[in-house]
Design a protein around this motif. Structure first.
Motif, PDB file in Angstrom:
ATOM      1  N   ASN A 101     -11.582  -1.822   8.428  1.00  0.00           N
ATOM      2  CA  ASN A 101     -10.296  -1.207   8.722  1.00  0.00           C
ATOM      3  C   ASN A 101      -9.220  -2.247   9.001  1.00  0.00           C
ATOM      4  OD1 ASN A 101     -11.469   1.249   8.442  1.00  0.00           O
ATOM      5  ND2 ASN A 101     -10.772   2.058  10.392  1.00  0.00           N
ATOM      6  N   SER A 102      -9.490  -3.485   8.700  1.00  0.00           N
ATOM      7  CA  SER A 102      -8.555  -4.556   9.007  1.00  0.00           C
ATOM      8  C   SER A 102      -7.355  -4.492   8.074  1.00  0.00           C
ATOM      9  CB  SER A 102      -9.259  -5.908   8.868  1.00  0.00           C
ATOM     10  OG  SER A 102      -8.372  -6.948   9.153  1.00  0.00           O
ATOM     11  N   PHE A 103      -6.172  -4.654   8.663  1.00  0.00           N
ATOM     12  CA  PHE A 103      -4.920  -4.589   7.915  1.00  0.00           C
ATOM     13  C   PHE A 103      -4.159  -5.870   8.201  1.00  0.00           C
ATOM     14  CE2 PHE A 103      -0.972  -1.715   7.176  1.00  0.00           C
ATOM     15  CZ  PHE A 103      -0.847  -2.235   5.910  1.00  0.00           C
ATOM     16  N   THR A 104      -4.592  -6.981   7.612  1.00  0.00           N
ATOM     17  CA  THR A 104      -4.004  -8.281   7.891  1.00  0.00           C
ATOM     18  C   THR A 104      -3.317  -8.814   6.647  1.00  0.00           C
ATOM     19  OG1 THR A 104      -6.024  -9.446   7.285  1.00  0.00           O
ATOM     20  CG2 THR A 104      -5.820  -8.754   9.573  1.00  0.00           C
ATOM     21  N   ASN A 105      -2.626  -9.935   6.830  1.00  0.00           N
ATOM     22  CA  ASN A 105      -1.951 -10.540   5.694  1.00  0.00           C
ATOM     23  C   ASN A 105      -2.894 -10.829   4.544  1.00  0.00           C
ATOM     24  OD1 ASN A 105       0.789 -10.726   5.954  1.00  0.00           O
ATOM     25  ND2 ASN A 105       0.735 -12.580   7.193  1.00  0.00           N
ATOM     26  N   GLU A 106      -4.100 -11.307   4.869  1.00  0.00           N
ATOM     27  CA  GLU A 106      -4.995 -11.789   3.840  1.00  0.00           C
ATOM     28  C   GLU A 106      -5.473 -10.676   2.909  1.00  0.00           C
ATOM     29  OE1 GLU A 106      -5.147 -12.553   7.040  1.00  0.00           O
ATOM     30  OE2 GLU A 106      -4.466 -14.629   6.875  1.00  0.00           O
ATOM     31  N   ASN A 107      -5.717  -9.493   3.455  1.00  0.00           N
ATOM     32  CA  ASN A 107      -6.270  -8.433   2.611  1.00  0.00           C
ATOM     33  C   ASN A 107      -5.336  -7.229   2.506  1.00  0.00           C
ATOM     34  OD1 ASN A 107      -6.417  -7.204   5.057  1.00  0.00           O
ATOM     35  ND2 ASN A 107      -8.541  -6.554   4.873  1.00  0.00           N
ATOM     36  N   ARG A 108      -4.066  -7.460   2.780  1.00  0.00           N
ATOM     37  CA  ARG A 108      -3.119  -6.348   2.880  1.00  0.00           C
ATOM     38  C   ARG A 108      -3.063  -5.511   1.610  1.00  0.00           C
ATOM     39  NH1 ARG A 108       2.297  -5.771   6.045  1.00  0.00           N
ATOM     40  NH2 ARG A 108       0.902  -6.629   7.589  1.00  0.00           N
ATOM     41  N   ALA A 109      -2.910  -6.122   0.464  1.00  0.00           N
ATOM     42  CA  ALA A 109      -2.781  -5.358  -0.780  1.00  0.00           C
ATOM     43  C   ALA A 109      -4.047  -4.578  -1.082  1.00  0.00           C
ATOM     44  CB  ALA A 109      -2.440  -6.297  -1.936  1.00  0.00           C
ATOM     45  N   ALA A 110      -5.200  -5.220  -0.912  1.00  0.00           N
ATOM     46  CA  ALA A 110      -6.467  -4.535  -1.179  1.00  0.00           C
ATOM     47  C   ALA A 110      -6.672  -3.379  -0.214  1.00  0.00           C
ATOM     48  CB  ALA A 110      -7.626  -5.524  -1.083  1.00  0.00           C
ATOM     49  N   TYR A 111      -6.312  -3.603   1.030  1.00  0.00           N
ATOM     50  CA  TYR A 111      -6.470  -2.544   2.032  1.00  0.00           C
ATOM     51  C   TYR A 111      -5.606  -1.335   1.678  1.00  0.00           C
ATOM     52  CZ  TYR A 111      -6.254  -0.039   6.454  1.00  0.00           C
ATOM     53  OH  TYR A 111      -6.312   0.929   7.406  1.00  0.00           O
ATOM     54  N   ARG A 112      -4.351  -1.570   1.322  1.00  0.00           N
ATOM     55  CA  ARG A 112      -3.474  -0.450   1.003  1.00  0.00           C
ATOM     56  C   ARG A 112      -3.970   0.323  -0.208  1.00  0.00           C
ATOM     57  NH1 ARG A 112       2.352  -3.475   1.704  1.00  0.00           N
ATOM     58  NH2 ARG A 112       2.316  -3.617   3.960  1.00  0.00           N
ATOM     59  N   ALA A 113      -4.455  -0.404  -1.208  1.00  0.00           N
ATOM     60  CA  ALA A 113      -4.974   0.281  -2.390  1.00  0.00           C
ATOM     61  C   ALA A 113      -6.152   1.168  -2.021  1.00  0.00           C
ATOM     62  CB  ALA A 113      -5.389  -0.746  -3.446  1.00  0.00           C
ATOM     63  N   ALA A 114      -7.036   0.659  -1.153  1.00  0.00           N
ATOM     64  CA  ALA A 114      -8.182   1.462  -0.717  1.00  0.00           C
ATOM     65  C   ALA A 114      -7.728   2.645   0.130  1.00  0.00           C
ATOM     66  CB  ALA A 114      -9.159   0.583   0.056  1.00  0.00           C
ATOM     67  N   SER A 115      -6.743   2.411   0.978  1.00  0.00           N
ATOM     68  CA  SER A 115      -6.236   3.480   1.844  1.00  0.00           C
ATOM     69  C   SER A 115      -5.698   4.641   1.025  1.00  0.00           C
ATOM     70  CB  SER A 115      -5.134   2.931   2.752  1.00  0.00           C
ATOM     71  OG  SER A 115      -4.483   3.959   3.463  1.00  0.00           O
ATOM     72  N   MET A 116      -5.036   4.326  -0.076  1.00  0.00           N
ATOM     73  CA  MET A 116      -4.372   5.365  -0.855  1.00  0.00           C
ATOM     74  C   MET A 116      -5.144   5.755  -2.109  1.00  0.00           C
ATOM     75  SD  MET A 116      -0.343   4.635  -0.476  1.00  0.00           S
ATOM     76  CE  MET A 116       0.365   4.160   1.088  1.00  0.00           C
ATOM     77  N   SER A 117      -6.381   5.337  -2.211  1.00  0.00           N
ATOM     78  CA  SER A 117      -7.147   5.632  -3.423  1.00  0.00           C
ATOM     79  C   SER A 117      -7.458   7.103  -3.562  1.00  0.00           C
ATOM     80  CB  SER A 117      -8.453   4.833  -3.414  1.00  0.00           C
ATOM     81  OG  SER A 117      -9.302   5.298  -2.358  1.00  0.00           O
ATOM     82  N   ALA A 118      -7.398   7.850  -2.451  1.00  0.00           N
ATOM     83  CA  ALA A 118      -7.643   9.294  -2.446  1.00  0.00           C
ATOM     84  C   ALA A 118      -9.075   9.655  -2.837  1.00  0.00           C
ATOM     85  CB  ALA A 118      -6.648  10.012  -3.350  1.00  0.00           C
ATOM     86  N   LYS A 119      -9.996   8.706  -2.737  1.00  0.00           N
ATOM     87  CA  LYS A 119     -11.388   9.017  -3.072  1.00  0.00           C
ATOM     88  C   LYS A 119     -12.039   9.894  -2.021  1.00  0.00           C
ATOM     89  CE  LYS A 119     -12.000   4.782  -5.748  1.00  0.00           C
ATOM     90  NZ  LYS A 119     -12.616   3.432  -5.802  1.00  0.00           N
TER      91      LYS A 119
END
Length: 913
Positions: A393-411
Motif C-alpha cells: 500500500n506504499s505511495f512513495t515517489n519511487e513507485n508512485r506511477a505503478a501504485y496509481r495504475a494498480a489503484s485504478m485498475s478496477a480489477k
C-alpha cells in the motif's frame, strides 16, 4: 437556467418495451388494498384454484388485487402485474428468488404505515438466472426486485433513525445515554459510530434494556465513544438504529458470496420507501445491482427513500442514476462497500439529501483500500487503518506511477474511484446536501468528483452536451459533518471520461452561464460544516470563489487546504470566514500505539507520530481567512504546532497575497513553518516554492503589526526581505516584516494570469495513471498538488543573493523581496533574467550583478546615483558589475504565480556577461 429533461427516447431501455411495458402501465392497479382484494391463502384467488406451493413461479395478473395473509412457501419467482399487499394483522415473510414488478407491491401506506413485521428474503438457489435483461445490459439480473413501470410502496413506522450520545460512553461500558430514543425497543440493533480517527471503531450492539434515553447493551463496548461538545465543536458520536419492522434482505449465503439482493426501478417506475431495513443487499463487483437504485427515471418528483437503514451492503447504498427531484432523507447506513450515497453520471440534479448518516464505508468487502491520495511520504500508504504498514500500500515517489495504475485498475473495485471510497459521491453540484454525516469512511467523507459533461449512459446525448458540472454553482451545501475519515470534504480530483481521476487538474469554477466558460465566475457557499478526527484533511478543495462560512474543524491532521482553479484570474479562490479551528479537543480517542499511549491521546498519523498540528494551510493564489478563531495550537514534546502554515512542502504556486484579518488565537501559536522534513511532505518536489512562503496580515490580528508579512525564517531558508527592521519569531520559524513585499523571479513570464484559465478547465494533464493501456488524454506522472502540466527544466548554476552582509540561497529561481532594498546577485550563469511581481506601483528594487557587462532592456543611466534616482526600470554599467533598478510601472493585473514563474510580470530585465 431550464433543467434538461431526461426522458429522451434514446435512453429508454429496450428491454422495457420488449416486456410489454405499455400494457403493464395501462393495467396498473390503483386504490385501496381492501377494494376487490383477495387473500393469498384462498385457493379461489388463483386461476388453477391452488395456493402456490414451494418453488412456484407466481404471476399476479393485472386484474388481480391480492393480500398476502400468510407466509407462502419459498417461491422461485414472483411477477406482479396487478397488486400485492401485505396484511397488517400478523408477521409475514415472503421468500423468493426474485420479484418482477409491473404493477404495485404495497407494504403499508404513507398514511397508515405497516405495524407488524414484514420480511422479503431474496434467495439464490437457481444460480446465474437471467430475468429479462433489466437495465439494457447483458449482465444477469437475479435476486432482486425489478420495477418495470411498477410502483413500490413500502412504509414502516420508524422515524427516529439516529441520534447522538448525550455523554461519553467509556470503553467497557454496558450502557449508553443518548439524546433521544423514544420509540426504540429491546431486541433492536444499534450502531455506535467511531469518534476517533479509525472508522473501524464503530460498534454494533443489541438493546438489552431501555429506560428513557438510557440504553443497556447486550455486551460491553470495546472503545470509548465521545459524547460532548468540546471547545464549541460538536463531537458527540452518532448512534444509529438499524432494525426495522419491514426488512428486505438476501438469504444468509450472501455473507460468503457477497452476492446480495437489489432493488432497481426502471423508466416509468415509482418508489416510495420509508422505514425499511435493507440487509445483505448489493451485488459486489456488479454494475447496477445496488440496495436501492433509481435507474434513468428522469424527473421523479414526490419519490423518496426516508427513515431507512442499509447495512452490510456489498455494493453501495442509495444510487441515483439519471433521476431528478428525489428526496433522500434520514437514512442510516453501516458497513457498506463502495461509494455509498451515489449520484452516478453527473446529469442528476435537484435531488435532496437531508439528515442521512453513513457509518463505516469500505473500499472492499474484506481487504484494505489502495487509495489514490495525497498523503505525507512518511505514511507509506498508511491512510487505511486496516493496513498501516503494508508495503504493497506504499505511495512513495519511487513507485508512485505503478501504485496509481494498480489503484485504478478496477480489477477488484467496481469503479477505479472506489479504491478511494467516499460516503457521498457527488458528480453534479446542482443537488442539495443538508445536515448529512459521513461518520467513518475508509477514505473520503464527501467527494465532489465532477465530470466535464455527464458520462456513462449520457455519453454523447444532448443532455450531456448542455450540462457542465464543473461550471455549475452549488445548489445548497450546509450543516454537513465529516469525521473519522481520511479526508473529510474533498472538492477535487474530478473524473475523466475513462472514469479515472488525477490528483490535480480540472477544477470547479462556477459560472453565471455554465455553457460559457468566459462568463462571470460566481461564488459557491459551503456553510455550517464540521470536520473532526479526519486522518488527513478536514477540507481539501480546488476551484474558485468557494466561501466557507462557519466551518468548524478540530482534531484533524490538517484543517483546511485549497488550491486554485484559474491561476489567479478570479478575485479569490477560497474564503474561510466566521469559522473555528481547534488543534486538539477533550476527545482523546482510543490510544493504541506506544507513541499514542505515551502522548495520552490518539494521533492522526500513527506512522508519523510527530506530524505537526496545524489548522490552515495556505496554497497557491488568493486565499483569505477572515474573522476566524484558532484554539489549542501550541508546541508540546510530541508535536510542533501552529495555526497558520503553507502546504507542506509545496513546490508550486506561492504568492505573497494570501491574507488573514480579524483572527483570534486562544492558547494558539499563530504561525508555524515546519522545517522541511520529507516524512511530512505530500508534494514531493523538495519544497522549492515553500522556501518562499508568505502570509499577508492585513490588520495585525495575527502578528500585532498591521499590513505586515509573515515570511519563512528557519535559519536555512531565510528570506532576503528579512532584516533588522523585522520581528523574528524563532518558534514560528518566521519573520514579520513591514513594507511592500513581492516576488522576484530569475526568469521572465508574460501573458498575465488569464493565460492559465484554459489549462485549468480542460487541458491539464492528469496526475495519476489510469488503467494500464487506457485510451484518453496523455497523463503525466508529475507533481501531485500543483496545477498545470509538468515541464522539465535544464539544471542551472545556483544564485545567491547578498544583502546587509548576509547571503541568502535561492531555490527554483524565486524569492520573496522587499521594495526599496538593494541586493547583490552572485552567480556563474552567463545570463540572468530578473522579474518582479505582486508589488505596488512605483515600488523598486536595485540589484548589483558582479561580473556582468550589459543589459538588454531598460533605460541606461550614467551613474549609480542616477540609477538610484530613476523612476523607471534602468541599468548602469559599472567597471566590474552591472547595476539594475526594477521599477513597477503599474498596479498588478492579477494575483499570484504558477509553479514556473510569475503569472503577471510587472517589470523585468535581462543582463549578460
Amino acid at each position: 437556467m431550464q433543467k434538461p429533461s431526461l426522458l429522451l427516447l434514446s435512453l429508454l431501455v429496450p428491454a422495457f418495451l420488449g416486456l410489454g411495458g405499455c400494457a403493464v402501465l395501462q393495467g396498473q392497479q390503483k386504490g385501496s388494498p381492501a377494494t376487490g382484494a383477495k387473500r393469498w391463502s384462498d385457493a379461489a384467488t388463483w386461476p388453477d384454484k391452488k395456493v402456490p406451493g414451494k418453488d412456484a413461479l407466481v404471476t399476479i395478473t393485472k386484474d388481480m388485487n391480492v393480500v398476502m395473509d400468510v407466509s407462502p412457501m419459498p417461491l422461485h419467482g414472483l411477477t406482479i402485474e396487478g397488486k400485492l399487499s401485505f396484511a397488517d394483522d400478523k408477521d409475514l415473510e415472503l421468500t423468493t428468488e426474485w420479484i418482477m414488478l409491473h404493477g404495485e407491491l404495497e407494504i403499508g401506506t404513507e398514511k397508515a404505515p405497516h405495524t407488524r413485521k414484514a420480511t422479503i428474503t431474496l434467495t439464490d438457489n437457481v444460480k446465474d438466472e437471467d430475468i429479462s435483461g433489466v437495465g439494457g445490459t447483458t449482465d444477469r439480473v437475479d435476486r432482486g426486485i425489478m420495477l418495470m413501470g411498477g410502483t413500490l410502496n413500502l412504509h414502516g413506522p420508524e422515524k427516529s433513525t439516529w441520534t447522538k450520545l448525550a455523554k461519553t460512553a467509556e470503553a467497557g461500558s454496558t450502557s449508553i445515554e443518548v439524546l433521544a430514543a423514544a420509540d426504540w425497543k429491546v431486541g433492536e440493533e444499534i450502531v455506535l459510530a467511531s469518534t476517533d480517527f479509525d472508522p473501524r471503531q464503530a460498534e454494533r450492539r443489541t438493546i438489552a434494556a431501555i429506560k428513557g434515553n438510557t440504553i443497556t447493551l447486550d455486551k460491553k463496548l470495546d472503545y470509548m465513544h465521545f459524547g460532548k461538545i468540546t471547545f464549541d465543536v460538536d463531537e458527540r458520536g452518532e448512534v444509529a438504529m438499524i432494525t426495522r419492522n419491514i426488512k428486505l434482505q438476501a438469504s444468509a449465503d450472501a455473507e460468503q458470496s457477497f452476492y446480495g439482493g437489489h432493488v432497481m426501478a426502471m423508466v416509468g417506475s415509482k418508489m416510495f420507501v420509508e422505514g425499511v431495513e435493507f440487509n445483505r443487499m448489493g451485488q459486489n463487483m456488479t454494475l447496477a445491482r445496488y440496495p436501492i437504485h433509481w435507474h434513468l427515471i428522469g424527473d421523479a418528483q414526490g419519490q423518496y427513500i426516508k427513515n431507512a437503514s442499509i447495512h452490510d451492503s456489498y455494493n453501495r447504498c442509495v444510487t441515483v442514476h439519471g433521476t431528478n427531484f428525489l428526496h433522500v432523507e434520514n437514512n442510516v447506513t453501516y458497513n457498506t462497500v463502495g461509494h455509498c450515497f451515489f449520484l452516478e453520471d453527473g446529469a442528476e440534479h435537484s435531488n435532496q439529501f437531508v439528515h442521512n448518516l453513513a457509518i463505516q464505508v469500505k473500499c472492499h468487502t474484506s481487504k484494505a483500500c489502495m487509495p489514490t491520495n495525497l498523503a505525507p511520504n512518511g505514511e507509506a500508504g498508511g491512510s487505511n487503518p486496516l493496513a498501516p504498514t503494508n508495503p504493497e500500500n506504499s505511495f512513495t515517489n519511487e513507485n508512485r506511477a505503478a501504485y496509481r495504475a494498480a489503484s485504478m485498475s478496477a480489477k477488484d473495485t467496481l469503479l477505479p474511484s472506489d479504491n478511494t471510497v467516499t460516503a457521498y459521491w457527488i458528480t453534479n453540484p446542482d443537488n442539495a446536501f443538508i445536515d448529512n454525516v459521513a461518520a467513518g469512511s475508509d477514505e473520503n467523507g464527501f467527494w465532489w468528483s465532477l465530470p466535464e459533461h455527464p458520462q456513462g449512459k449520457f455519453e454523447g446525448t444532448e443532455i450531456s452536451k448542455v450540462t457542465w458540472p464543473r461550471r455549475t454553482r452549488m445548489a445548497e451545501f450546509r450543516g454537513n459533518v465529516a469525521h473519522s475519515n481520511f479526508d473529510g470534504f474533498m472538492l477535487d480530483r474530478n473524473i475523466n471520461r475513462e472514469g479515472v481521476f488525477g490528483l490535480a487538474g480540472p477544477s470547479h469554477i462556477a459560472k453565471e452561464n455554465p455553457a460559457d466558460e468566459n462568463s462571470k465566475s460566481v461564488e459557491s457557499l459551503l456553510q455550517d460544516l464540521t470536520a473532526y478526527k479526519n486522518r488527513n484533511g478536514g477540507v481539501w478543495g480546488r476551484g474558485e470563489l468557494h466561501v466557507f462560512r462557519n466551518l468548524k474543524a478540530a482534531d484533524n491532521a490538517i484543517g483546511f487546504t485549497n488550491s486554485t482553479g484559474s491561476f489567479g484570474a478570479d478575485t479569490f479562490t477560497s474564503l474561510v470566514v466566521d469559522s473555528l479551528f481547534v488543534g486538539e479537543t477533550d476527545n482523546i480517542g482510543n490510544p493504541v500505539t506506544p507513541e499514542e499511549k505515551a502522548y495520552g491521546r490518539s494521533l492522526p498519523k500513527r506512522l508519523i507520530p510527530d506530524y505537526p498540528i496545524h489548522a490552515y494551510e495556505y496554497y497557491d493564489y488568493r486565499h483569505d481567512v477572515v474573522n476566524t478563531t484558532f484554539v489549542n495550537f501550541q508546541d508540546n514534546k510530541q508535536r510542533g504546532a501552529g495555526a497558520l502554515t503553507w502546504l507542506l512542502f509545496t513546490g508550486a504556486g506561492v504568492t505573497t497575497e494570501n491574507t488573514v484579518k480579524s483572527a483570534k488565537y486562544i492558547n494558539a501559536k499563530p504561525v508555524y513553518f515546519p522545517k522541511i522534513d520529507p516524512r511530512f511532505d505530500s508534494d514531493n518536489r523538495s519544497g522549492s516554492a515553500y522556501r518562499t512562503a508568505a502570509i499577508h496580515d492585513l490588520d495585525g490580528s495575527t502578528t500585532g503589526i498591521p499590513d505586515s508579512y509573515v515570511l519563512l525564517n528557519d535559519g536555512e531558508n531565510d528570506s532576503v526581505a528579512t532584516d533588522d527592521t523585522c520581528e523574528i519569531h524563532p518558534t514560528w520559524n518566521a519573520s514579520v516584516c513591514k513594507g511592500d513585499i513581492g516576488r522576484i523571479q530569475f526568469s521572465i513570464r508574460r501573458g498575465g494570469p488569464t493565460s492559465g484559465v484554459g489549462l485549468a478547465l480542460k487541458d491539464v494533464a492528469l496526475r495519476s495513471a489510469g488503467p494500464a493501456g487506457a485510451a484518453g488524454p496523455a497523463r503525466a506522472a508529475g507533481p501531485g498538488r500543483g496545477a498545470g502540466p509538468a515541464r522539465a527544466a535544464a539544471p542551472q548554476q545556483p544564485i545567491t543573493l547578498s544583502r546587509n552582509g548576509k547571503d541568502f540561497k535561492i531555490t527554483a529561481n524565486q524569492s520573496t523581496v522587499r521594495a526599496g532594498t538593494e541586493i547583490r546577485v552572485k552567480t556563474e550563469r552567463p545570463e540572468v533574467s530578473i522579474s518582479l511581481t505582486e508589488m505596488d506601483k512605483d515600488s523598486w528594487v536595485v540589484f548589483e550583478l558582479p561580473g556582468f557587462a550589459n543589459a538588454t532592456s531598460g533605460k541606461q543611466q550614467d551613474s549609480i546615483d542616477a540609477l538610484r534616482k530613476a523612476t523607471e526600470t534602468s541599468y548602469f554599467k559599472g567597471p566590474d558589475a552591472v547595476w539594475v533598478k526594477l521599477v513597477i510601472p503599474a498596479a498588478p493585473k492579477g494575483i499570484g504565480m504558477d509553479q514556473f514563474g510569475p503569472s503577471d510580470t510587472e517589470t523585468s530585465i535581462t543582463v549578460r556577461r
